[in-house]
Design an enzyme around this catalytic site. Sequence first.
Site, PDB file in Angstrom:
ATOM      1  N   LYS A 242     -12.346   9.422  54.603  1.00  0.00           N
ATOM      2  CA  LYS A 242     -12.253   8.979  56.067  1.00  0.00           C
ATOM      3  C   LYS A 242     -12.606   7.998  56.360  1.00  0.00           C
ATOM      4  O   LYS A 242     -12.251   7.452  57.557  1.00  0.00           O
ATOM      5  CB  LYS A 242     -13.953   9.951  56.231  1.00  0.00           C
ATOM      6  CG  LYS A 242     -13.483  11.303  55.874  1.00  0.00           C
ATOM      7  CD  LYS A 242     -13.527  11.910  57.568  1.00  0.00           C
ATOM      8  CE  LYS A 242     -11.941  12.252  57.436  1.00  0.00           C
ATOM      9  NZ  LYS A 242     -11.479  13.702  56.334  1.00  0.00           N
TER      10      LYS A 242
ATOM     11  N   ASN B  77     -14.354  35.387  71.931  1.00  0.00           N
ATOM     12  CA  ASN B  77     -14.634  34.875  71.024  1.00  0.00           C
ATOM     13  C   ASN B  77     -15.511  35.338  70.055  1.00  0.00           C
ATOM     14  O   ASN B  77     -16.263  35.916  70.121  1.00  0.00           O
ATOM     15  CB  ASN B  77     -14.598  33.544  71.344  1.00  0.00           C
ATOM     16  CG  ASN B  77     -14.456  32.737  72.604  1.00  0.00           C
ATOM     17  OD1 ASN B  77     -13.238  33.238  72.786  1.00  0.00           O
ATOM     18  ND2 ASN B  77     -14.706  31.836  72.932  1.00  0.00           N
ATOM     19  N   GLY B  78     -15.116  34.512  68.314  1.00  0.00           N
ATOM     20  CA  GLY B  78     -15.906  35.295  67.299  1.00  0.00           C
ATOM     21  C   GLY B  78     -14.928  35.786  66.920  1.00  0.00           C
ATOM     22  O   GLY B  78     -14.048  36.038  66.087  1.00  0.00           O
TER      23      GLY B  78
ATOM     24  N   GLU C 192      -9.366   6.006  56.824  1.00  0.00           N
ATOM     25  CA  GLU C 192      -8.699   7.104  58.230  1.00  0.00           C
ATOM     26  C   GLU C 192      -9.289   6.719  59.625  1.00  0.00           C
ATOM     27  O   GLU C 192      -7.960   6.084  60.565  1.00  0.00           O
ATOM     28  CB  GLU C 192      -9.163   8.246  58.159  1.00  0.00           C
ATOM     29  CG  GLU C 192      -7.777   8.909  57.140  1.00  0.00           C
ATOM     30  CD  GLU C 192      -7.695  10.922  57.276  1.00  0.00           C
ATOM     31  OE1 GLU C 192      -6.865  11.930  57.324  1.00  0.00           O
ATOM     32  OE2 GLU C 192      -9.638  11.095  57.103  1.00  0.00           O
TER      33      GLU C 192
ATOM     34  N   ARG D 140      -8.690  22.563  73.404  1.00  0.00           N
ATOM     35  CA  ARG D 140      -9.142  23.277  72.396  1.00  0.00           C
ATOM     36  C   ARG D 140      -8.148  23.587  71.456  1.00  0.00           C
ATOM     37  O   ARG D 140      -8.505  24.124  70.185  1.00  0.00           O
ATOM     38  CB  ARG D 140     -10.683  24.559  72.310  1.00  0.00           C
ATOM     39  CG  ARG D 140     -11.224  23.846  73.499  1.00  0.00           C
ATOM     40  CD  ARG D 140     -12.090  25.310  74.093  1.00  0.00           C
ATOM     41  NE  ARG D 140     -12.842  26.389  72.828  1.00  0.00           N
ATOM     42  CZ  ARG D 140     -13.376  25.979  72.147  1.00  0.00           C
ATOM     43  NH1 ARG D 140     -14.441  24.937  72.494  1.00  0.00           N
ATOM     44  NH2 ARG D 140     -13.512  26.905  71.134  1.00  0.00           N
TER      45      ARG D 140
ATOM     46  N   GLU E 248     -13.792  11.920  49.257  1.00  0.00           N
ATOM     47  CA  GLU E 248     -13.068  12.129  50.282  1.00  0.00           C
ATOM     48  C   GLU E 248     -13.787  11.623  51.325  1.00  0.00           C
ATOM     49  O   GLU E 248     -13.623  11.130  52.568  1.00  0.00           O
ATOM     50  CB  GLU E 248     -13.944  13.901  50.710  1.00  0.00           C
ATOM     51  CG  GLU E 248     -13.212  14.265  52.339  1.00  0.00           C
ATOM     52  CD  GLU E 248     -12.625  14.430  52.995  1.00  0.00           C
ATOM     53  OE1 GLU E 248     -11.548  14.103  52.001  1.00  0.00           O
ATOM     54  OE2 GLU E 248     -12.927  14.395  54.195  1.00  0.00           O
TER      55      GLU E 248
ATOM     56  N   HIS F  45     -14.358   0.950  32.700  1.00  0.00           N
ATOM     57  CA  HIS F  45     -12.498   0.678  32.730  1.00  0.00           C
ATOM     58  C   HIS F  45     -11.466   0.041  33.250  1.00  0.00           C
ATOM     59  O   HIS F  45     -10.448   0.071  32.757  1.00  0.00           O
ATOM     60  CB  HIS F  45     -11.616   1.863  32.222  1.00  0.00           C
ATOM     61  CG  HIS F  45     -12.908   2.170  31.397  1.00  0.00           C
ATOM     62  ND1 HIS F  45     -13.453   2.470  30.450  1.00  0.00           N
ATOM     63  CD2 HIS F  45     -14.295   3.840  31.309  1.00  0.00           C
ATOM     64  CE1 HIS F  45     -13.709   3.465  28.938  1.00  0.00           C
ATOM     65  NE2 HIS F  45     -14.147   4.252  30.122  1.00  0.00           N
TER      66      HIS F  45
ATOM     67  N   LYS G 209      -2.084  15.047  63.060  1.00  0.00           N
ATOM     68  CA  LYS G 209      -2.783  16.242  62.558  1.00  0.00           C
ATOM     69  C   LYS G 209      -1.997  17.343  62.015  1.00  0.00           C
ATOM     70  O   LYS G 209      -2.506  17.492  60.550  1.00  0.00           O
ATOM     71  CB  LYS G 209      -3.261  17.184  63.958  1.00  0.00           C
ATOM     72  CG  LYS G 209      -4.466  18.416  64.030  1.00  0.00           C
ATOM     73  CD  LYS G 209      -5.714  17.538  63.218  1.00  0.00           C
ATOM     74  CE  LYS G 209      -6.408  18.033  62.945  1.00  0.00           C
ATOM     75  NZ  LYS G 209      -8.032  18.322  62.337  1.00  0.00           N
TER      76      LYS G 209
ATOM     77  N   CYS H 188     -11.206  31.495  71.576  1.00  0.00           N
ATOM     78  CA  CYS H 188     -10.818  30.461  72.110  1.00  0.00           C
ATOM     79  C   CYS H 188     -11.604  30.263  73.128  1.00  0.00           C
ATOM     80  O   CYS H 188     -12.634  29.487  72.641  1.00  0.00           O
ATOM     81  CB  CYS H 188      -9.450  30.166  71.707  1.00  0.00           C
ATOM     82  SG  CYS H 188      -9.392  27.894  71.649  1.00  0.00           S
TER      83      CYS H 188
ATOM     84  N   TRP I 156      -7.085  31.386  69.597  1.00  0.00           N
ATOM     85  CA  TRP I 156      -6.895  31.180  68.466  1.00  0.00           C
ATOM     86  C   TRP I 156      -6.677  31.928  67.584  1.00  0.00           C
ATOM     87  O   TRP I 156      -7.916  32.477  67.589  1.00  0.00           O
ATOM     88  CB  TRP I 156      -7.565  30.083  67.922  1.00  0.00           C
ATOM     89  CG  TRP I 156      -7.634  29.786  66.970  1.00  0.00           C
ATOM     90  CD1 TRP I 156      -8.182  29.767  65.916  1.00  0.00           C
ATOM     91  CD2 TRP I 156      -7.067  28.050  66.755  1.00  0.00           C
ATOM     92  NE1 TRP I 156      -8.074  28.733  65.474  1.00  0.00           N
ATOM     93  CE2 TRP I 156      -7.109  28.168  65.357  1.00  0.00           C
ATOM     94  CE3 TRP I 156      -6.151  27.032  67.595  1.00  0.00           C
ATOM     95  CZ2 TRP I 156      -6.150  27.115  64.476  1.00  0.00           C
ATOM     96  CZ3 TRP I 156      -5.294  26.657  65.866  1.00  0.00           C
ATOM     97  CH2 TRP I 156      -5.421  25.948  65.086  1.00  0.00           C
TER      98      TRP I 156
HETATM   99  C1  F6R Z   1      -7.273  13.819  56.209  1.00  0.00           C
HETATM  100  C2  F6R Z   1      -6.568  14.443  56.796  1.00  0.00           C
HETATM  101  C3  F6R Z   1      -5.342  14.625  55.961  1.00  0.00           C
HETATM  102  C4  F6R Z   1      -5.047  16.717  55.554  1.00  0.00           C
HETATM  103  C5  F6R Z   1      -3.424  16.816  55.252  1.00  0.00           C
HETATM  104  C6  F6R Z   1      -3.289  17.735  54.966  1.00  0.00           C
HETATM  105  O1  F6R Z   1      -8.649  13.794  57.523  1.00  0.00           O
HETATM  106  O2  F6R Z   1      -6.548  14.788  57.653  1.00  0.00           O
HETATM  107  O3  F6R Z   1      -5.254  14.115  54.971  1.00  0.00           O
HETATM  108  O4  F6R Z   1      -5.992  16.597  54.997  1.00  0.00           O
HETATM  109  O5  F6R Z   1      -2.861  15.841  55.824  1.00  0.00           O
HETATM  110  O6  F6R Z   1      -3.472  18.324  56.068  1.00  0.00           O
HETATM  111  P1  F6R Z   1      -3.225  19.678  55.913  1.00  0.00           P
HETATM  112  O7  F6R Z   1      -4.501  20.305  55.684  1.00  0.00           O
HETATM  113  O8  F6R Z   1      -3.078  20.777  57.630  1.00  0.00           O
HETATM  114  O9  F6R Z   1      -2.856  20.885  55.084  1.00  0.00           O
END
Ligand code: F6R
Length: 608
Positions: A485, A100-101, A488, A27, A481, A504, A603, A2, A74
């Site tokens: 995206k 880091n790494g 969202e 970060r 996906e 269909h 998140k 991190c 991290w």
């Molecule tokens: C989409 C997104 C959400 C997550 C979902 C699961 O960009 O971020 O659809 O993928 O809430 O989250 P995790 O992977 O943290 O279980």
Amino acid sequence: MCGIVGYVGAGDALPILLDGLASLGYRGYDSAGVGVIDGGSLEVVKRAGKLDRLQEALDASPLRGSAGIGHTRWATHGEPTDANAHPHLDCSGRVAIIHNGIIENFPELRARLVKEGHTFRSDTDTECIAHLVESHRTDGLAAAVRSTVRELEGAYAIVVASLDEPDLIVGAKVASPLVVGIGDGENLLASDIPAVLPRTRTVVPVEEGQIVELRAEGVRISTFDGIEVEPDPIKVDWDVERAEKGGFDDFMQKEIHEQPTAIRDTLVGRVDPLDYISLDELRLSETLLRDVDRVFIVACGTAYHAGLVAKYAIEHWTRLPVEIEVASEFRYRDPVLDANSLTLAVSQSGETVDTLEAARHAARQRSPVLAITNTVGSSIAREADGVLYTHAGPEIGVAATKTFATQMVALHLTALFLAQVRGTMFPEEVAEVLQRMRELPEQVARALSLDEQLRALARRFAGARDLLFIGRHTGYPAALEGALKLKEISYVHAEAYPAGELKHGPIALIEPGTPVVAVATECHVYRKVLSNIQEVRARGAEVVAVATEGDEEIASVAQHVLSVPRTPELLAPVVVSVPLQLFAYAMAKERGCDVDQPRNLAKSVTVE
Ligand code: F6R
């Protein structure tokens, strides 16, 4: 991995290190620590948790000195605990190191060093570097670091301090970022520019395979082979906010561009030179994996789409049947599992309650659970029987991008590992797929260069009310996906369908000008996808096709073509998703949306 900060100068090192670490806090990290040299002593204080926990400990016993190193961690190897936080010390306590790494060959190094009498105090890969430097210490610090890096395999930025040379800090870089900040009577090393901005705007980015010797009065840079390099400083005129984003406009844009590195990090240390996969951290015995007769995948959102991609690979490579379900549904039905069903719980945060509960539901029925997650020590990782970390590094943008890419790669590795253990693929076949996986970072990097073309498309479609995404086989989860995206972050309505399903019902939605994004890369159902594109074209759709470089036929059916490198169809979504992410991003920017913090989303979703 991190945040890294190193300082040598006339000032009091501790507040400078802590300020630097605080400016890298964006970060994300799970523990922090500092080491400060004061003439005859090297003191290290480190704590799991946020910087204020470290600060409390330091308030109780402040460190004085004008040289030091600081780190926010991290976790990658070993849970976030005080002992696993950096800096790590050698046996004598005279060498301190931050890193880091990932050190790929750390199991062998650790075994050798233990045999040589070194005592380890953490579960990290980092600690072996401190002991290696110790074993070369008599040569002087810079030479010891030079000898040490010759023994390391992997990706790393390291910064080392030693009591033997209290006015010197040494850094080295392979694949992880490291910069020098040139100050007035003081110099700094850091993993990222924001950490040096409070002290200086003159920065030297450290290049691959370079060693930095940092003293108050100057900086010497040389290659791993000892050839001196003239520093080439740049003036940074970014504000702090832009610097945090590495010069990108948003974290999401930065993270989309970090995907080549993230994929490389997911692969690091997991395949030996003979193409034998060893997933040491998995914690599931090969006997157990041989007895598995079915695989379940539980996940939500983007992670669910990664699981869908993996279903094709697991079934094809292992001949095991795979059931995949959105975690919030799985837990409320009565799925038939037993001790021979392997459950894969996929979650970047490792905290999504629906996925956690689905994994618990599977475990109650004696199914061994394997977590695929980006977060070491998260609830799902802790409760699962085994875990495979995706090593994408912290993801700050709410929309998952680099964690999606690395989930797919980690799941592909898992599928190949199952095939290797169960003998359903010849070693040469496994080696061939691994070779193609190693090409993914470069292919993703090439796909990133479509950015300009996607901005132009976004200008064209920014006012669209609805978009359809279509694909077949692995192109279908990629389409799902892409649509997710777009919804969202740009708030434009989008739906994804298996291309063959359009007729269909959903084809009724097509009217002149309806934008349709088709995943039409080379695969065994390519011709069928072409027919499905013809169906929507015939009804007036404006088609954007993601196609394979060199495909000349596609332009006769699609008005807009996004060409991506040729990739085997089971791996293709890793590359195909890049233009779809860039498209969603460009649409959101065009529509003035906050891409990093889209409305109504979090998140980590820890409520049902
Ligand atoms: C989409 C997104 C959400 C997550 C979902 C699961 O960009 O971020 O659809 O993928 O809430 O989250 P995790 O992977 O943290 O279980």
